[in-house]
Design a protein around this motif. Sequence first.
Motif, PDB file in Angstrom:
ATOM      1  N   SER A   9     -50.027  25.165  61.974  1.00  0.00           N
ATOM      2  CA  SER A   9     -50.259  23.838  61.388  1.00  0.00           C
ATOM      3  C   SER A   9     -49.027  22.963  61.557  1.00  0.00           C
ATOM      4  CB  SER A   9     -50.590  23.963  59.895  1.00  0.00           C
ATOM      5  OG  SER A   9     -51.751  24.722  59.698  1.00  0.00           O
ATOM      6  N   GLY A  10     -49.242  21.654  61.643  1.00  0.00           N
ATOM      7  CA  GLY A  10     -48.135  20.716  61.763  1.00  0.00           C
ATOM      8  C   GLY A  10     -47.262  20.697  60.529  1.00  0.00           C
ATOM      9  N   ILE A  11     -46.030  20.213  60.680  1.00  0.00           N
ATOM     10  CA  ILE A  11     -45.073  20.264  59.576  1.00  0.00           C
ATOM     11  C   ILE A  11     -45.548  19.472  58.369  1.00  0.00           C
ATOM     12  CG2 ILE A  11     -43.725  18.395  60.618  1.00  0.00           C
ATOM     13  CD1 ILE A  11     -42.451  21.218  58.292  1.00  0.00           C
ATOM     14  N   ASP A  12     -46.198  18.316  58.577  1.00  0.00           N
ATOM     15  CA  ASP A  12     -46.645  17.531  57.427  1.00  0.00           C
ATOM     16  C   ASP A  12     -47.747  18.246  56.653  1.00  0.00           C
ATOM     17  OD1 ASP A  12     -44.958  15.231  57.602  1.00  0.00           O
ATOM     18  OD2 ASP A  12     -46.055  14.650  59.395  1.00  0.00           O
ATOM     19  N   GLN A  13     -48.650  18.917  57.367  1.00  0.00           N
ATOM     20  CA  GLN A  13     -49.692  19.678  56.687  1.00  0.00           C
ATOM     21  C   GLN A  13     -49.086  20.867  55.956  1.00  0.00           C
ATOM     22  OE1 GLN A  13     -52.821  21.154  59.233  1.00  0.00           O
ATOM     23  NE2 GLN A  13     -54.116  21.757  57.512  1.00  0.00           N
ATOM     24  N   ARG A  14     -48.084  21.495  56.556  1.00  0.00           N
ATOM     25  CA  ARG A  14     -47.443  22.628  55.894  1.00  0.00           C
ATOM     26  C   ARG A  14     -46.675  22.190  54.649  1.00  0.00           C
ATOM     27  NH1 ARG A  14     -43.637  24.700  59.326  1.00  0.00           N
ATOM     28  NH2 ARG A  14     -44.174  23.442  61.146  1.00  0.00           N
ATOM     29  N   ILE A  15     -46.095  20.988  54.690  1.00  0.00           N
ATOM     30  CA  ILE A  15     -45.411  20.488  53.488  1.00  0.00           C
ATOM     31  C   ILE A  15     -46.415  20.200  52.379  1.00  0.00           C
ATOM     32  CG2 ILE A  15     -44.030  18.598  52.539  1.00  0.00           C
ATOM     33  CD1 ILE A  15     -42.580  18.435  55.195  1.00  0.00           C
ATOM     34  N   ASP A  16     -47.634  19.783  52.736  1.00  0.00           N
ATOM     35  CA  ASP A  16     -48.672  19.581  51.721  1.00  0.00           C
ATOM     36  C   ASP A  16     -48.904  20.858  50.912  1.00  0.00           C
ATOM     37  OD1 ASP A  16     -49.096  16.953  52.467  1.00  0.00           O
ATOM     38  OD2 ASP A  16     -50.784  17.411  53.789  1.00  0.00           O
ATOM     39  N   TYR A  17     -48.712  21.992  51.573  1.00  0.00           N
ATOM     40  CA  TYR A  17     -48.881  23.302  50.920  1.00  0.00           C
ATOM     41  C   TYR A  17     -47.567  24.087  51.040  1.00  0.00           C
ATOM     42  CZ  TYR A  17     -53.828  22.137  51.026  1.00  0.00           C
ATOM     43  OH  TYR A  17     -55.039  21.516  50.844  1.00  0.00           O
ATOM     44  N   ARG A  18     -46.489  23.418  50.677  1.00  0.00           N
ATOM     45  CA  ARG A  18     -45.155  23.982  50.909  1.00  0.00           C
ATOM     46  C   ARG A  18     -44.977  25.337  50.239  1.00  0.00           C
ATOM     47  NH1 ARG A  18     -41.176  24.459  54.520  1.00  0.00           N
ATOM     48  NH2 ARG A  18     -39.092  24.030  53.714  1.00  0.00           N
ATOM     49  N   TRP A  19     -45.551  25.520  49.055  1.00  0.00           N
ATOM     50  CA  TRP A  19     -45.362  26.799  48.354  1.00  0.00           C
ATOM     51  C   TRP A  19     -45.955  27.964  49.136  1.00  0.00           C
ATOM     52  CZ3 TRP A  19     -48.760  22.986  47.225  1.00  0.00           C
ATOM     53  CH2 TRP A  19     -50.113  23.306  47.129  1.00  0.00           C
ATOM     54  N   ILE A  20     -46.983  27.690  49.942  1.00  0.00           N
ATOM     55  CA  ILE A  20     -47.555  28.738  50.788  1.00  0.00           C
ATOM     56  C   ILE A  20     -46.681  28.931  52.026  1.00  0.00           C
ATOM     57  CG2 ILE A  20     -49.580  29.445  52.132  1.00  0.00           C
ATOM     58  CD1 ILE A  20     -51.289  27.719  50.253  1.00  0.00           C
ATOM     59  N   ASP A  21     -46.250  27.824  52.605  1.00  0.00           N
ATOM     60  CA  ASP A  21     -45.407  27.867  53.800  1.00  0.00           C
ATOM     61  C   ASP A  21     -44.095  28.598  53.539  1.00  0.00           C
ATOM     62  OD1 ASP A  21     -44.916  27.088  56.524  1.00  0.00           O
ATOM     63  OD2 ASP A  21     -43.551  25.535  55.777  1.00  0.00           O
ATOM     64  N   LEU A  22     -43.575  28.488  52.336  1.00  0.00           N
ATOM     65  CA  LEU A  22     -42.282  29.092  52.013  1.00  0.00           C
ATOM     66  C   LEU A  22     -42.324  30.618  51.926  1.00  0.00           C
ATOM     67  CD1 LEU A  22     -40.955  26.574  49.328  1.00  0.00           C
ATOM     68  CD2 LEU A  22     -39.973  26.992  51.583  1.00  0.00           C
TER      69      LEU A  22
ATOM     70  N   SER B 286     -39.488  11.429  51.220  1.00  0.00           N
ATOM     71  CA  SER B 286     -39.322  10.323  52.171  1.00  0.00           C
ATOM     72  C   SER B 286     -39.939   9.073  51.557  1.00  0.00           C
ATOM     73  CB  SER B 286     -40.019  10.659  53.485  1.00  0.00           C
ATOM     74  OG  SER B 286     -41.435  10.471  53.365  1.00  0.00           O
ATOM     75  N   PRO B 287     -39.842   7.923  52.229  1.00  0.00           N
ATOM     76  CA  PRO B 287     -40.471   6.710  51.684  1.00  0.00           C
ATOM     77  C   PRO B 287     -41.973   6.834  51.461  1.00  0.00           C
ATOM     78  CG  PRO B 287     -38.884   6.129  53.380  1.00  0.00           C
ATOM     79  CD  PRO B 287     -39.001   7.609  53.410  1.00  0.00           C
ATOM     80  N   ILE B 288     -42.618   7.812  52.119  1.00  0.00           N
ATOM     81  CA  ILE B 288     -44.061   7.957  51.986  1.00  0.00           C
ATOM     82  C   ILE B 288     -44.478   9.306  51.409  1.00  0.00           C
ATOM     83  CG2 ILE B 288     -44.630   6.291  53.803  1.00  0.00           C
ATOM     84  CD1 ILE B 288     -45.047   8.673  55.690  1.00  0.00           C
ATOM     85  N   ARG B 289     -43.513  10.083  50.906  1.00  0.00           N
ATOM     86  CA  ARG B 289     -43.880  11.402  50.348  1.00  0.00           C
ATOM     87  C   ARG B 289     -43.208  11.649  49.007  1.00  0.00           C
ATOM     88  NH1 ARG B 289     -46.220  16.199  51.483  1.00  0.00           N
ATOM     89  NH2 ARG B 289     -46.652  15.750  53.671  1.00  0.00           N
ATOM     90  N   LEU B 290     -44.045  11.817  47.982  1.00  0.00           N
ATOM     91  CA  LEU B 290     -43.567  12.159  46.644  1.00  0.00           C
ATOM     92  C   LEU B 290     -44.219  13.433  46.101  1.00  0.00           C
ATOM     93  CD1 LEU B 290     -43.266   8.786  44.709  1.00  0.00           C
ATOM     94  CD2 LEU B 290     -41.472  10.475  45.023  1.00  0.00           C
ATOM     95  N   THR B 291     -45.043  14.085  46.903  1.00  0.00           N
ATOM     96  CA  THR B 291     -45.690  15.326  46.478  1.00  0.00           C
ATOM     97  C   THR B 291     -45.598  16.359  47.606  1.00  0.00           C
ATOM     98  OG1 THR B 291     -47.843  14.559  47.308  1.00  0.00           O
ATOM     99  CG2 THR B 291     -47.347  14.153  44.995  1.00  0.00           C
ATOM    100  N   PRO B 292     -45.734  17.641  47.380  1.00  0.00           N
ATOM    101  CA  PRO B 292     -45.904  18.223  46.044  1.00  0.00           C
ATOM    102  C   PRO B 292     -44.617  18.100  45.224  1.00  0.00           C
ATOM    103  CG  PRO B 292     -45.660  19.953  47.661  1.00  0.00           C
ATOM    104  CD  PRO B 292     -45.722  18.669  48.424  1.00  0.00           C
TER     105      PRO B 292
END
Length: 444
Positions: free
Chosen positions: A121-134, A438-444
Amino acid sequence: MERIKICDVKKRNGEAVKVQGFVENIRISKTMIFVVMKDLTGRLQITVEKSVHPELAEEFEKLTADSVITVMGKAVENEYVKMGGVEVLPEKLEIESIAAPLPIARSYIPGTKKQKAVERSGIDQRIDYRWIDLRTDENQLMFRVQTCFVNAIRSYLIENDFIEIHTPKLIGAASESGADVFEVKYFDTNAYLAQSPQFYKQMAMASGFEKIFEVGPVFRAEKSFTSKHATEFSCFDLEFSYIDGMEDVMHMEEDILIAGLGAVREKYGEQIKELFGVDVVVPAKNFPVIELRRLYEELEKEFGYVVDDSEKGDMTTEAEKLSYEWVKKHYDHEFLFVTGFSAEKRAFYHMRNEQGIPQGYDLIWKGVEITTGAQREHRYEVLRKQAEEKGLAEDVKFYLEFFKYGCPPHGGFGLGIDRLTMLIFNLTIKEAMFLFRSPIRLTP
């Protein structure tokens, strides 16, 4: 029974053990069930013989990848088991948590005859589920390394009589050096999130603390969308008194980087090479130093890189990148100190010499700026005048008070911990941060 880490199971051959962790893989055949479980220290095979434990086998068949389990059983050496030559024959299973199907692919999965390959998965999608990616080995190693690095620097400074302080992140002044800040509602007035602990580090010098450091968050309201910028990140800041010049500050930075990278290489160098293909290089003392004016001359001569005269007072991103090729070729070094920036491009609190040149530097590592450091201006009248030049005298009035009643000569710098982590592993800032902002990311 007390839980033991997976890395210690082999030492308990023939004994009853209790292990806990995530399910990484499950393989079910007619007669056997093989489960690979993982904790922070390694992997372990759990082997269930269906005919011996039919009820237990039914419980194991309920498991899904990434479920969390507690297993109690006997540790047995088995030369055919690839994971450390040991397995656990379970007698009891507690399912702590059943995982739903994962919404991301954390890594590339090669195809088989029965199944197509799965792209990561792309990095932005992985950040959406960062706790799984980690949960991957790579990510967990990255933060172990970060811990090691920060601890080594902290230990070095404490051994050299530095005091750790914790400064406020809510401040009343809207600007330190002209960069954007985040404004927040503060009861019946407005406050701002600190861009750095700069003012309070210097207050500590005026307080007679002499040597201080801090590790904490900083905030930058810059609409930057690059591989190295974030709106919130962690910084390792320090300041110390009774210096003779900015060279003392540069030498201190050399010392802590050598200490930090030395500790990382010793403890994790082999794992970093194995998982990331990166060699951790501990730099030699006395990093190369070059004036900005001369660097631009060298880059033009070496690479044909020319910048407009209006840009020559500061360092461009392209110049940063090319400087790495230049310093590797001429000094076989990964680090480069650059001095001689224009007063227009530097903060008002940087001391200037008789020619009006700020007594500060940028430190470039692998073609990326990691530090702006300097000797600070500690003389009240000079500092007030320099603040007035920048149109900041009213905004920083409370700060100027620190220097009215005596202050020793001092200097310091800040190191972005996330950017350092990024450069150790040759990643982007999104991949190197626990949670990216980032300017467009405040979650998770």
